[in-house]
Design an enzyme around this catalytic site. Structure first.
Site, PDB file in Angstrom:
ATOM      1  N   HIS A  76       0.916  -1.389  -0.077  1.00 39.36           N
ATOM      2  CA  HIS A  76       0.162   0.110   0.155  1.00 39.36           C
ATOM      3  C   HIS A  76       0.979   1.376   0.004  1.00 39.36           C
ATOM      4  O   HIS A  76       0.428   2.322   0.601  1.00 39.36           O
ATOM      5  CB  HIS A  76      -0.942   0.016   1.038  1.00 39.36           C
ATOM      6  CG  HIS A  76      -2.014  -1.146   1.182  1.00 39.36           C
ATOM      7  ND1 HIS A  76      -3.212  -0.753   0.574  1.00 39.36           N
ATOM      8  CD2 HIS A  76      -1.847  -2.495   1.708  1.00 39.36           C
ATOM      9  CE1 HIS A  76      -3.897  -1.794   0.904  1.00 39.36           C
ATOM     10  NE2 HIS A  76      -3.100  -2.886   1.440  1.00 39.36           N
ATOM     11  N   ASN A 149     -10.439  -2.655   2.620  1.00 42.52           N
ATOM     12  CA  ASN A 149     -10.099  -2.638   1.090  1.00 42.52           C
ATOM     13  C   ASN A 149     -11.290  -2.326   0.072  1.00 42.52           C
ATOM     14  O   ASN A 149     -12.290  -2.311   0.706  1.00 42.52           O
ATOM     15  CB  ASN A 149      -9.466  -4.091   0.652  1.00 42.52           C
ATOM     16  CG  ASN A 149      -7.836  -4.235   0.828  1.00 42.52           C
ATOM     17  OD1 ASN A 149      -7.282  -3.313   1.162  1.00 42.52           O
ATOM     18  ND2 ASN A 149      -7.457  -5.462   0.932  1.00 42.52           N
TER      19      ASN A 149
HETATM   20 FE1  HDE Z   1      -2.519  -4.751   5.348  1.00 37.87          FE
HETATM   21  N1  HDE Z   1      -0.828  -4.055   5.680  1.00 37.87           N
HETATM   22  N2  HDE Z   1      -1.975  -6.747   5.910  1.00 37.87           N
HETATM   23  N3  HDE Z   1      -4.246  -5.672   4.844  1.00 37.87           N
HETATM   24  N4  HDE Z   1      -3.249  -2.899   4.916  1.00 37.87           N
HETATM   25  C1  HDE Z   1      -0.529  -2.776   5.663  1.00 37.87           C
HETATM   26  O1  HDE Z   1       0.727  -1.549   7.234  1.00 37.87           O
HETATM   27  C2  HDE Z   1      -0.823  -7.029   6.523  1.00 37.87           C
HETATM   28  C3  HDE Z   1      -4.614  -7.076   4.712  1.00 37.87           C
HETATM   29  C4  HDE Z   1      -4.525  -2.713   4.278  1.00 37.87           C
HETATM   30  O2  HDE Z   1      -3.324   3.406   3.972  1.00 37.87           O
HETATM   31  C5  HDE Z   1       0.896  -2.576   6.311  1.00 37.87           C
HETATM   32  O3  HDE Z   1       1.096   0.679   7.647  1.00 37.87           O
HETATM   33  C6  HDE Z   1      -0.698  -8.340   6.916  1.00 37.87           C
HETATM   34  C7  HDE Z   1      -6.221  -7.138   4.694  1.00 37.87           C
HETATM   35  C8  HDE Z   1      -4.374  -1.427   4.038  1.00 37.87           C
HETATM   36  O4  HDE Z   1      -1.538   3.391   5.379  1.00 37.87           O
HETATM   37  C9  HDE Z   1       1.455  -3.876   7.082  1.00 37.87           C
HETATM   38  C10 HDE Z   1      -2.029  -8.944   6.621  1.00 37.87           C
HETATM   39  C11 HDE Z   1      -6.566  -5.643   4.558  1.00 37.87           C
HETATM   40  C12 HDE Z   1      -3.363  -0.672   4.357  1.00 37.87           C
HETATM   41  C13 HDE Z   1       0.146  -4.679   6.572  1.00 37.87           C
HETATM   42  C14 HDE Z   1      -2.718  -7.749   5.835  1.00 37.87           C
HETATM   43  C15 HDE Z   1      -5.378  -5.075   4.538  1.00 37.87           C
HETATM   44  C16 HDE Z   1      -2.543  -1.922   4.756  1.00 37.87           C
HETATM   45  C17 HDE Z   1       1.940  -1.798   5.258  1.00 37.87           C
HETATM   46  C18 HDE Z   1      -2.447 -10.300   6.503  1.00 37.87           C
HETATM   47  C19 HDE Z   1      -8.217  -5.359   4.163  1.00 37.87           C
HETATM   48  C20 HDE Z   1      -2.728   0.681   4.024  1.00 37.87           C
HETATM   49  C21 HDE Z   1       1.895  -0.315   5.976  1.00 37.87           C
HETATM   50  C22 HDE Z   1      -2.502 -10.816   7.713  1.00 37.87           C
HETATM   51  C23 HDE Z   1      -8.883  -5.762   5.059  1.00 37.87           C
HETATM   52  C24 HDE Z   1      -3.033   1.308   5.364  1.00 37.87           C
HETATM   53  C25 HDE Z   1       1.103  -0.264   7.084  1.00 37.87           C
HETATM   54  C26 HDE Z   1      -2.606   2.999   4.767  1.00 37.87           C
HETATM   55  C27 HDE Z   1      -1.204  -1.851   5.018  1.00 37.87           C
HETATM   56  C28 HDE Z   1       0.072  -6.001   7.000  1.00 37.87           C
HETATM   57  C29 HDE Z   1      -3.897  -8.042   5.095  1.00 37.87           C
HETATM   58  C30 HDE Z   1      -5.532  -3.592   4.265  1.00 37.87           C
HETATM   59  C31 HDE Z   1       2.674  -4.363   6.546  1.00 37.87           C
HETATM   60  C32 HDE Z   1       0.194  -9.070   7.980  1.00 37.87           C
HETATM   61  C33 HDE Z   1      -6.841  -8.299   4.722  1.00 37.87           C
HETATM   62  C34 HDE Z   1      -5.533  -0.623   3.409  1.00 37.87           C
HETATM   63  O5  HDE Z   1       1.361  -3.756   8.387  1.00 37.87           O
END
Ligand code: HDE
Length: 687
Positions: A76, A149
């Site tokens: 992201h 999302n």
């Molecule tokens: Fe994320 N995800 N994600 N994700 N995600 C990040 O956090 C992660 C997942 C989502 O505008 C990171 O600050 C893991 C689902 C958004 O700053 C990180 C898993 C959904 C954003 C991270 C998921 C999301 C992130 C990277 C699986 C929808 C951007 C930078 C367990 C419900 C937020 C940060 C923004 C960002 C980890 C799966 C949505 C690395 C480990 C499912 C919208 O922490």
């Protein structure tokens, strides 16, 4: 040799163009507040001598610059945000005690960031990808982050697979390409070996992954969460954001071309609409259901690869979010904002969705490396807007100078110290948990194909064609035949027609690998709200109409076009062969918004071609004009044209006499175009 008189400052400061303190509001200073007398030249020994290490002004400026970038988000990274507010429609006290969902008179400030997942911070906006939809609510009880999302399900069921998924979609590590694309071997190898990703793949290959605008995009919390009311009753909920403008998408060829023509297409669109006072709005709803109801569903609500059809659990609207203020500084706000799904407030709690549980750990951890300090909550964009106090101290970039000699709890020394508050404090829902420690995937997560089939069956024929196109394009970029045959095997299980059509497009008929699913898929009834096209509102609201014209355009026509477009809630943008001021036949000046070579028709939702007869040659001699029309036609856009433009349409092979999406315009008939174009696209034209 330079003359003695006109050395350093005069040359570098460009004479009169340079502003000095006499015209500025304040003096330029160093970060220590020392006023700078010359910001154009480094300190040297003599006129052409070496630079001096003692030049603290140079060193401070360059050192700061050298450290301007911080690590981009590992996923992201490319995103864009804005401020706004949320207001609840009424009290939802029966469902939740969360304060921001009680009083319709209260506006809770929010910051919302949209993003793509795979690309780097500088990647183009319209890549085929999932879009992040993250909202930080600055509530009176602390910050609540709904980090969702634009697609209601996810690729994987367990957080332990997330690094693998992301490594597979990111540029391949030896060559560092392709950028912002899933169309390559490692991604399709991984997902074709991971059947749980099939449902999500259907969404990602569909129109949902190439949204027209952030303003026209749904959002989903994905996981099942809990609402807790003041009596401690828990209700399972799934969050939905619905855009007021309706949900719309680009077509693939358009998305590809926009990436070149305007890589900032989505951020520009959001920025412009907010700057012009046209504030985007979303409705927040939940699907609310009890644990007993959940036990009766034929899928597990803790499995993030499943959605709950709205026919089964309808939406309960909660309130609305309006984005009404752009950031003052992109880095300070949009880049430094730190979302964490673990940021919840009393009244909202988690479920045992294993993906959610993994996320609860991951986000706090990533903020530490990205923002570099456990004090990231003190950065203004992350700071709660309610009071907060505890005994955490020190760390990199501590901004607060806490007073007193006590930094421990319990204590009896500081009578005014913050204390636990059992009545108001966050208390986890006392869900009963027991069982052996195991590394297993529950049996109830094993059906990977029924909902993929549900999605396919719920699409219109136009949307199905786009999905076939998505799979064909992406698999066409895989040069490992075994990956393609494996994917065709999965598609066979989802729907044989889908698989055959993709195989046909790849020239691989009959080559699908035989895959035996762990659980045979069911044959679900279609769910209407899953289709964007079937549920799209008839509107031009928030869209853009491009008028390709020349100087001398008939005044009456220009005025009628402008009025009809604005009355329909859209924006008119004038495209002319050159960017200089032009005139209507009546002598009125028009400043074109674009010159033709810089504004292909992919940037507009509806197009009108209306050159003045005596300047027609300017368009006819420009190949961009023919491409402009040819693309708009191929992208199924509604096209308005005047008699003077007919020859140009002919050159672009547009069948303007029989195609019902191509309308001949006079100043009296412009409304016919805006009415028809409320359909968004003339899909009958799609092959
Ligand atoms: Fe994320 N995800 N994600 N994700 N995600 C990040 O956090 C992660 C997942 C989502 O505008 C990171 O600050 C893991 C689902 C958004 O700053 C990180 C898993 C959904 C954003 C991270 C998921 C999301 C992130 C990277 C699986 C929808 C951007 C930078 C367990 C419900 C937020 C940060 C923004 C960002 C980890 C799966 C949505 C690395 C480990 C499912 C919208 O922490």
């Amino acid at each position: 040799m330079a003359s003695k008189k006109s050395t350093s400052t005069d040359h570098a400061k460009g004479g009169e163009l340079h502003q000095t303190v006499s015209d500025a509001k304040s003096s330029l200073t160093t970060n220590q507040g020392v006023v700078i007398s010359d910001d154009q030249n480094t300190l040297t020994v003599g006129e052409q001598g070496p630079q001096l290490l003692e030049d603290f002004i140079l060193r401070e400026k360059i050192t700061h610059f050298d450290h301007e970038r911080i690590p981009e988000r590992v996923v992201h990274a490319r995103g864009y945000g804005a401020h706004g507010y949320f207001e609840t429609y009424k009290s939802h006290a029966k469902l939740t005690k969360a304060a921001f969902l009680q009083d319709p008179g209260v506006r809770t400030p929010v910051f919302c960031r949209f993003s793509t997942v795979a690309g780097s911070a500088g990647s183009p906006d319209t890549a085929r990808d999932v879009r992040g939809f993250a909202v930080k609510f600055y509530t009176s009880e602390g910050n609540y982050d709904l980090v969702g999302n634009n697609i209601p399900v996810f690729f994987i069921q367990d957080a332990i697979k997330f690094p693998d998924l992301i490594h597979s979609v990111k540029p391949e590590p030896d060559r560092d390409f392709p950028q912002a694309q899933s169309a390559h071997n490692t991604f399709w190898d991984f997902v074709s070996l991971t059947p749980e990703s099939m449902h999500m793949l259907m969404w990602v290959m569909s129109d949902r992954a190439i949204p027209r605008s952030f303003r026209m995009m749904e959002g989903f919390g994905v996981h099942t969460f809990r609402f807790i009311n003041k009596d401690g009753d828990a209700t399972f909920v799934k969050f939905h954001w619905r855009p007021k403008l309706g949900t719309f998408s680009l077509v693939w060829d358009e998305a590809v071309k926009i990436n070149g023509a305007d890589p900032d297409f989505h951020r520009r669109d959001l920025w412009n609409s907010i700057e012009s006072g046209d504030f985007p709005e979303w409705e927040l709803s939940v699907q609310a259901f009890t644990e007993e109801e959940a036990a009766g569903f034929d899928f597990d609500v803790l499995d993030p690869t499943k959605l709950i059809p709205e026919e089964l659990v309808p939406l309960t609207p909660l309130g609305r979010m309006v984005l009404d203020r752009n950031v003052d500084n992109f880095f300070a706000e949009t880049e430094q904002v730190a979302f964490c799904p673990s940021h919840v407030v009393p009244g909202i709690d988690f479920s045992n969705d294993p993906l959610l549980q993994g996320r609860l750990f991951s986000y706090l951890d990533t903020q530490l490396s990205r923002l570099g300090s456990p004090n990231f909550h003190q950065i203004p964009i992350n700071k709660p807007q309610c009071p907060f106090a505890n005994f955490q101290r020190d760390g990199h970039m501590q901004m607060a100078a806490q007073k007193g000699n006590v930094a421990n709890e319990p204590n009896s020394l500081d009578k005014g110290a913050p204390r636990e508050n059992p009545k108001l404090g966050f208390a986890s829902h006392p869900a009963k948990e027991s069982g052996a420690k195991l590394r297993i995937r529950p049996e109830s997560f094993a059906d990977h194909y029924t909902q993929a089939r549900l999605f396919w069956k719920s699409m219109t024929t136009v949307e199905q064609e786009h999905i076939v196109g998505g799979f064909s394009f992406e698999l066409g970029k895989c040069n490992e035949p075994a990956i393609r045959t494996r994917m065709l095997g999965h598609l066979q299980i989802i729907d044989t027609q889908l698989a055959d059509r993709v195989a046909d497009a790849l020239g691989m008929k009959g080559q699908a690998e035989k895959i035996t699913p762990a659980v045979s898929p069911g044959d679900p009834e279609p769910s209407a709200p899953l289709s964007q096209i079937a549920s799209a509102p008839q509107t031009l609201q928030g869209k853009k109409v491009g008028l390709l014209t020349t100087t001398g355009i008939e005044s009456k026509l220009y005025n009628a076009v402008k009025k009809a477009v604005e009355d329909s809630g859209a924006k008119l943008e004038v495209v002319a062969p050159t960017i200089g001021t032009m005139e209507t036949s009546g002598g009125k000046s028009i400043e074109p918004d674009h010159f033709l070579a810089g504004a292909p028709s992919v940037l507009f939702d509806v197009v009108i071609v209306a050159p003045a007869a005596d300047h027609f040659d300017k368009l006819q001699s420009d190949p961009n004009a023919v491409n402009w029309i040819r693309d708009a036609f191929a992208h199924c856009k509604y096209i308005g044209y005047t008699e003077t433009a007919a020859a140009l349409l002919g050159q672009a092979n547009v069948d303007y006499e029989s195609d019902e999406g191509v309308l001949l315009l006079t100043h009296e008939s412009v409304d016919a175009l805006t009415t028809a174009a409320a359909n968004y696209r003339f899909w009958d034209r799609q092959p």
